[in-house]
Design a protein around this motif. Sequence first.
Motif, PDB file in Angstrom:
ATOM      1  N   ARG B 267       0.830  -1.189   0.000  1.00  0.00           N
ATOM      2  CA  ARG B 267       0.000   0.000   0.000  1.00  0.00           C
ATOM      3  C   ARG B 267       0.874   1.252   0.000  1.00  0.00           C
ATOM      4  O   ARG B 267       0.585   2.245  -0.659  1.00  0.00           O
ATOM      5  CB  ARG B 267      -0.890  -0.030   1.253  1.00  0.00           C
ATOM      6  CG  ARG B 267      -1.728   1.197   1.481  1.00  0.00           C
ATOM      7  CD  ARG B 267      -3.062   1.057   0.803  1.00  0.00           C
ATOM      8  NE  ARG B 267      -3.713   2.323   0.608  1.00  0.00           N
ATOM      9  CZ  ARG B 267      -4.610   2.828   1.435  1.00  0.00           C
ATOM     10  NH1 ARG B 267      -4.962   2.157   2.514  1.00  0.00           N
ATOM     11  NH2 ARG B 267      -5.176   3.979   1.176  1.00  0.00           N
ATOM     12  N   ARG B 269       3.700   1.784  -1.238  1.00  0.00           N
ATOM     13  CA  ARG B 269       4.304   2.162  -2.510  1.00  0.00           C
ATOM     14  C   ARG B 269       3.211   2.686  -3.425  1.00  0.00           C
ATOM     15  O   ARG B 269       2.686   1.963  -4.270  1.00  0.00           O
ATOM     16  CB  ARG B 269       5.050   0.975  -3.121  1.00  0.00           C
ATOM     17  CG  ARG B 269       6.424   0.826  -2.476  1.00  0.00           C
ATOM     18  CD  ARG B 269       7.264  -0.239  -3.106  1.00  0.00           C
ATOM     19  NE  ARG B 269       6.695  -1.552  -2.802  1.00  0.00           N
ATOM     20  CZ  ARG B 269       6.306  -2.409  -3.726  1.00  0.00           C
ATOM     21  NH1 ARG B 269       6.416  -2.102  -4.993  1.00  0.00           N
ATOM     22  NH2 ARG B 269       5.803  -3.567  -3.383  1.00  0.00           N
ATOM     23  N   GLN B 272       3.508   3.181  -8.529  1.00  0.00           N
ATOM     24  CA  GLN B 272       4.064   1.954  -9.099  1.00  0.00           C
ATOM     25  C   GLN B 272       3.851   1.919 -10.592  1.00  0.00           C
ATOM     26  O   GLN B 272       2.930   1.287 -11.071  1.00  0.00           O
ATOM     27  CB  GLN B 272       3.369   0.736  -8.496  1.00  0.00           C
ATOM     28  CG  GLN B 272       3.629   0.541  -7.040  1.00  0.00           C
ATOM     29  CD  GLN B 272       3.132  -0.826  -6.602  1.00  0.00           C
ATOM     30  OE1 GLN B 272       3.041  -1.752  -7.388  1.00  0.00           O
ATOM     31  NE2 GLN B 272       2.815  -0.940  -5.335  1.00  0.00           N
ATOM     32  N   ARG B 385      -2.587  10.328 -14.133  1.00  0.00           N
ATOM     33  CA  ARG B 385      -2.420   9.535 -12.915  1.00  0.00           C
ATOM     34  C   ARG B 385      -2.603   8.047 -13.218  1.00  0.00           C
ATOM     35  O   ARG B 385      -1.872   7.204 -12.713  1.00  0.00           O
ATOM     36  CB  ARG B 385      -3.420   9.969 -11.843  1.00  0.00           C
ATOM     37  CG  ARG B 385      -3.276   9.172 -10.553  1.00  0.00           C
ATOM     38  CD  ARG B 385      -4.100   9.746  -9.439  1.00  0.00           C
ATOM     39  NE  ARG B 385      -5.512   9.536  -9.621  1.00  0.00           N
ATOM     40  CZ  ARG B 385      -6.144   8.399  -9.313  1.00  0.00           C
ATOM     41  NH1 ARG B 385      -5.468   7.401  -8.795  1.00  0.00           N
ATOM     42  NH2 ARG B 385      -7.430   8.280  -9.514  1.00  0.00           N
ATOM     43  N   MET B 386      -3.586   7.747 -14.064  1.00  0.00           N
ATOM     44  CA  MET B 386      -3.815   6.346 -14.413  1.00  0.00           C
ATOM     45  C   MET B 386      -2.565   5.748 -15.047  1.00  0.00           C
ATOM     46  O   MET B 386      -2.166   4.630 -14.746  1.00  0.00           O
ATOM     47  CB  MET B 386      -4.978   6.224 -15.402  1.00  0.00           C
ATOM     48  CG  MET B 386      -6.339   6.552 -14.847  1.00  0.00           C
ATOM     49  SD  MET B 386      -6.882   5.426 -13.567  1.00  0.00           S
ATOM     50  CE  MET B 386      -6.344   6.277 -12.124  1.00  0.00           C
ATOM     51  N   ALA B 387      -1.946   6.535 -15.925  1.00  0.00           N
ATOM     52  CA  ALA B 387      -0.771   6.022 -16.623  1.00  0.00           C
ATOM     53  C   ALA B 387       0.371   5.791 -15.637  1.00  0.00           C
ATOM     54  O   ALA B 387       1.144   4.852 -15.786  1.00  0.00           O
ATOM     55  CB  ALA B 387      -0.354   6.983 -17.716  1.00  0.00           C
ATOM     56  N   ARG B 389      -0.033   5.189 -12.475  1.00  0.00           N
ATOM     57  CA  ARG B 389      -0.523   4.291 -11.421  1.00  0.00           C
ATOM     58  C   ARG B 389      -0.201   4.825 -10.035  1.00  0.00           C
ATOM     59  O   ARG B 389       0.382   4.137  -9.191  1.00  0.00           O
ATOM     60  CB  ARG B 389       0.048   2.894 -11.596  1.00  0.00           C
ATOM     61  CG  ARG B 389      -0.434   2.278 -12.890  1.00  0.00           C
ATOM     62  CD  ARG B 389       0.043   0.871 -13.004  1.00  0.00           C
ATOM     63  NE  ARG B 389      -0.379   0.332 -14.285  1.00  0.00           N
ATOM     64  CZ  ARG B 389      -1.118  -0.757 -14.399  1.00  0.00           C
ATOM     65  NH1 ARG B 389      -1.523  -1.394 -13.352  1.00  0.00           N
ATOM     66  NH2 ARG B 389      -1.462  -1.190 -15.580  1.00  0.00           N
ATOM     67  N   ILE B 390      -0.564   6.064  -9.835  1.00  0.00           N
ATOM     68  CA  ILE B 390      -0.391   6.652  -8.516  1.00  0.00           C
ATOM     69  C   ILE B 390      -1.711   6.548  -7.775  1.00  0.00           C
ATOM     70  O   ILE B 390      -2.770   6.774  -8.365  1.00  0.00           O
ATOM     71  CB  ILE B 390       0.028   8.134  -8.655  1.00  0.00           C
ATOM     72  CG1 ILE B 390       1.427   8.203  -9.256  1.00  0.00           C
ATOM     73  CG2 ILE B 390      -0.023   8.842  -7.319  1.00  0.00           C
ATOM     74  CD1 ILE B 390       1.903   9.592  -9.549  1.00  0.00           C
ATOM     75  N   GLU B 391      -1.624   6.170  -6.527  1.00  0.00           N
ATOM     76  CA  GLU B 391      -2.861   6.026  -5.754  1.00  0.00           C
ATOM     77  C   GLU B 391      -3.593   7.357  -5.685  1.00  0.00           C
ATOM     78  O   GLU B 391      -3.005   8.392  -5.414  1.00  0.00           O
ATOM     79  CB  GLU B 391      -2.541   5.537  -4.342  1.00  0.00           C
ATOM     80  CG  GLU B 391      -3.797   5.395  -3.504  1.00  0.00           C
ATOM     81  CD  GLU B 391      -3.514   4.866  -2.102  1.00  0.00           C
ATOM     82  OE1 GLU B 391      -2.605   4.057  -1.941  1.00  0.00           O
ATOM     83  OE2 GLU B 391      -4.230   5.296  -1.181  1.00  0.00           O
ATOM     84  N   GLY B 392      -4.859   7.332  -5.946  1.00  0.00           N
ATOM     85  CA  GLY B 392      -5.647   8.552  -5.918  1.00  0.00           C
ATOM     86  C   GLY B 392      -6.269   8.773  -4.557  1.00  0.00           C
ATOM     87  O   GLY B 392      -5.905   8.139  -3.575  1.00  0.00           O
ATOM     88  N   THR B 394      -9.846   8.527  -3.004  1.00  0.00           N
ATOM     89  CA  THR B 394     -11.228   8.144  -3.300  1.00  0.00           C
ATOM     90  C   THR B 394     -12.142   8.795  -2.280  1.00  0.00           C
ATOM     91  O   THR B 394     -11.851   8.800  -1.093  1.00  0.00           O
ATOM     92  CB  THR B 394     -11.396   6.615  -3.244  1.00  0.00           C
ATOM     93  OG1 THR B 394     -10.517   6.107  -2.267  1.00  0.00           O
ATOM     94  CG2 THR B 394     -11.103   5.996  -4.586  1.00  0.00           C
ATOM     95  N   LEU B 395     -13.203   9.325  -2.790  1.00  0.00           N
ATOM     96  CA  LEU B 395     -14.129  10.010  -1.902  1.00  0.00           C
ATOM     97  C   LEU B 395     -15.277   9.078  -1.555  1.00  0.00           C
ATOM     98  O   LEU B 395     -15.707   8.282  -2.376  1.00  0.00           O
ATOM     99  CB  LEU B 395     -14.680  11.261  -2.579  1.00  0.00           C
ATOM    100  CG  LEU B 395     -13.629  12.267  -3.051  1.00  0.00           C
ATOM    101  CD1 LEU B 395     -14.308  13.522  -3.554  1.00  0.00           C
ATOM    102  CD2 LEU B 395     -12.683  12.621  -1.929  1.00  0.00           C
ATOM    103  N   ASN B 396     -15.770   9.190  -0.351  1.00  0.00           N
ATOM    104  CA  ASN B 396     -16.968   8.453  -0.006  1.00  0.00           C
ATOM    105  C   ASN B 396     -18.116   9.440   0.216  1.00  0.00           C
ATOM    106  O   ASN B 396     -17.953  10.646   0.041  1.00  0.00           O
ATOM    107  CB  ASN B 396     -16.738   7.553   1.206  1.00  0.00           C
ATOM    108  CG  ASN B 396     -16.249   8.327   2.403  1.00  0.00           C
ATOM    109  OD1 ASN B 396     -16.418   9.536   2.472  1.00  0.00           O
ATOM    110  ND2 ASN B 396     -15.630   7.632   3.330  1.00  0.00           N
ATOM    111  N   GLU B 501     -18.482   3.443  -8.293  1.00  0.00           N
ATOM    112  CA  GLU B 501     -17.027   3.568  -8.191  1.00  0.00           C
ATOM    113  C   GLU B 501     -16.484   4.383  -9.366  1.00  0.00           C
ATOM    114  O   GLU B 501     -15.553   5.156  -9.228  1.00  0.00           O
ATOM    115  CB  GLU B 501     -16.377   2.186  -8.224  1.00  0.00           C
ATOM    116  CG  GLU B 501     -16.421   1.448  -6.908  1.00  0.00           C
ATOM    117  CD  GLU B 501     -15.421   1.989  -5.906  1.00  0.00           C
ATOM    118  OE1 GLU B 501     -14.222   1.936  -6.170  1.00  0.00           O
ATOM    119  OE2 GLU B 501     -15.857   2.468  -4.842  1.00  0.00           O
TER     120      GLU B 501
END
Lengths: 431, 578
Positions: B267, B269, B272, B385-387, B389-392, B394-396, B501
């Motif tokens: 987590r 890291r 990635q 960010r997707m490219a 692969r950095i953790e975003g 997330t909102l709840n 999601e």
Amino acid sequence: MDEKNNIVQLTPMEARRRERFDRKQTATAEKMLRRVRELTHCPKALTPFLDTLSQVFVDRQDVSHPRNVPTVGTYCVMVPPELIYAQGAMPVKLCGGSYTAFAVGDDTAPRDACPLVKAVMGFEDIDAMPAYQNCALMAVPVTCDCKKKLAGWLSERRPTAVLHVPANRDRDEDMERFVRELYAFSDHLSEITGVPLTSEKLSLAFHRLAEAQTQLSRFIALRRRHPTLIRGTFAMAVMNAASYTWVPGWTRQLTRLNDELEGLAKSNTMAVKDNQPRLLLTGSPVIFPNFKLPLLIEEMGGLLAADETCMGERGLYDPPVIVDSSLNGMMRALANRATRPCTCPTFADNRRRLYRVRQMIGDYHIQGVVYHVLRGCLVYDYEYAVMEAEMERLGIPIIRVETDYNEEDVEQLRIRIEAFIELIKYGGNDT
Amino acid sequence: MNTRMKQGLAAGLLAAALALVAWFAVDIPFYTWSDPLERASLTTLRDDEALSFSYSDDAITLHGGEGANIYALTEAGLMELENGKADSLPGDCLGTLAAVKPAFRADTDGDGVAETVVDAARTDLAFTYDYDHTVHALSDDRVPFDVLYPRRGQFVFTLNGAPLASAAVTATLSDGREVAFTTDASGVSTALSINDVRGGVTFVYRPDGAHTFRLHYQIEDNTVFSLRWLKAMMPFTLILLIALVLIILDVLARRAAYRKRGLSEARARIFQPSAVRKRSHFGFEIVRWGVMLLSFAGLIWGGRLLGTTFSKVDLPVLACPYNLDQTTSAGCYWFSHITELLERPPSYLFWFLGSFVAFALLFGRMLCGFVCPLGFLQDVTHEARMALRIEGITLNERAYAVLRFIKWVMLTLFLGIGLIGGSFCDLCPAAALTPALAGFKTSLYFSGFMMIAVIVSGFFKRRCFCNICPMGYLLGLPHKASLARLKKDAVACTECGACYEACPMGIKSIFTVREGKNERAIDVTTTDCIFCGDCIRKCPEDGALYMTLAGVKLYNASRMAFLRDQAGVRKGKREKHG
Ligand code: SF4
Ligand code: SF4
Ligand code: SF4
Ligand code: SF4
Ligand code: SF4
């Protein structure tokens, strides 16, 4: 692979007990497989699936998998196979369907525990199933009470990872809690396999499972054809075999089966006559070798058109949906898939199961529903009432069949199921 | 007082406090350009060229200045500039410069008879949104033939202060082309497009055989990829750099925090990168990106590309009309400057309301998903960010509730700040984007900081700003009457939550709603939905979600399409064994 269990010296009594187990287990599994093979219209490409079941239950060998890959026993669809593959292990679904193991577990477990859990405890006690014994880790999600006690019982004997499943899933926090469980489970896996979780490995595992699910979806689309291309009993064998097969291999086998079925569709060769009542099987899990019900249905002239059970179609049905390709995003996808679409009655609110069954009734042109209740399985029994009410509203006949893992009640079941099939056939419920 | 009321009151007070802070914050400058008049300098060359003005960034040059009188238009009328040179223009200059040579006799029409020729040049600096052509008329008999440029694509000709009605005028463009046209009864001609004007244009008017009036006209130009354009891009580049630094800091800080909290190493890291790439398939998503790209180009360089703009149409998204080259105007300006709108002729109100109603009914917030450049920018940062692969983040539900609250504050500011003498534009992040890309030097006040926030938040949470955008919200309000609809088949839906999601707007009802008039086609359209279609793309159940426009199915959820997306890896990246 851990060979130590096989070289332990047994006392003569233990040896006798094991021998008896071996004999009986082999006999039931063989009989069930023979009955499956004897059904009409068995596709050729079904053979590898039946071979897998035979390998594990008749020959009692370990599941086939690449060398140096440890296996992880899982006890529910809520344990994500993607994670296990990503960390260099292979998941084996160990929910037990063995009559013999059930009989052994009966001595250990309380009377009212469900046969599935009794069978698992029996496997542990008798120590004679390589596919079971060789598991380097057990992963038990705490779903129903039986599983909860099983988790405790197992962790005293085996390396066990316990996954806490939320009782509900509509609130975001519930699902997020399960994400944390998965991280903890992943840490557990790293300890066993020495392979840390990385986003790259996980995404490759996702692709691998997605390929399996693509074939499964193709299979489902073929199953929905009316008239029917493949019997439900065969389909359940396919799904049960998935529990013991290295997934890319299973995908290839299923691709071949799909190709064969497509060929059949083109040449208009159907599995059964058009006028056979089309039934849906739902309720407690139907696990090989406990194929009593599907076999009875199809031997009595019914057509098992579909099943809504967790060792059947549902076992691999829901895909994890990646909306965010970071590692955490993929973990959320796994947690989401494990909880939200799951129609397991261990969730407090589970109206989605009714909708699911309704959708399947339409998709598969279902004329009657067989509701399987394993004796002692409270959660599924609980939902019978709502399901019955819903079926009444829809005008679909439904029958509740309560049974466990022995053959004593087979005759009585046969009569009831025959009557149910007759009712649909001649009761004017034809659509 | 019950808790609900207390909470409401607290929220109200907090909102008021926030609005008050914003009222003061809007004036914090991020990057301001000095007044164009202060920046500008004028040099006169006696280089024997035709009399004309030209620009190089802020330096104005008058060519062919031999013997010409050079004037600046001030509030008091034309004022002669000594020596034709000025390091800065007079303080009360209105931004118009003119040069005229004494009348001379020459044969310019080639009929063998010499006429009286009046040769003049004129330029308008900072041709900006509020350029008011009535003020800029020279109205001076030293420059008898005058031309005004009230709107891009429209010229008004005057002779001795009176409109030059039904007159034949020839225009020579910078590329040598000649365009002949006749003005209408009020001296107006729309024969030239924006691009014809950009490089300077020479008008020639011959009332009779004895007179020739020549006028070279040049607007302050902003040619893309020129020095001027690079300068105009500076604030935005600065914004990007700051945003980048903040993103890196955030990643580092979070990694440290995760380690400290003892979270699993996997987590911690949170960055990635991976060589595995998904393969895209043609479909709704690609079409949407295509439309977004086209709109983005159009809303930045539209005028340049098409040679014309539809400036009466007010597109109700945050496509900043400070960029005068954009294909259409934008409704946001008038929403946030209602008092100004009411002072305009009624036709403005008509066009404004008409555009809004038409767009809202036809497309609704589909414009947000397909057209808005600020939305596009946020989608780009998300893809980055997707490219990587950095953790975003997330909102709840709770986090979305906070955003909703901020949205109300923004809405209050948007509609209200103009009424008490402020301008929402000083706060609006969109001001930093398209005008700069088109080469307009737009001063940024709090907008600059907002833009940094938009980029950073949009990087970690897709379309974060759209969740608080007042313009989008207003556009979504009449969604019940809009032709764009999102529908759900409650029986096919497995409540897998994938749509929720995937939804950048955090719309939970698409996942939870089960009951409706027709359960096979429940309308789940909401004010917040921007019709990005991601819920449908990620829905694994055939037909469980779909989008319609005027009853036509645009996009339908399909399990096979979904799995094809999910199972597709770029070749050569499949795992070895198996
Ligand atoms: S859900 Fe039912 S069958 Fe499954 S473990 Fe629990 S009681 Fe047993
Ligand atoms: S600054 Fe924002 S509100 Fe103002 S005109 Fe530009 S986009 Fe519209
Ligand atoms: S909500 Fe987003 S896409 Fe819509 S107008 Fe606002 S910034 Fe643009
Ligand atoms: S993604 Fe589709 S199936 Fe899943 S909850 Fe949303 S609508 Fe239902
Ligand atoms: S509901 Fe669907 S289409 Fe609307 S914003 Fe959310 S994901 Fe996009």
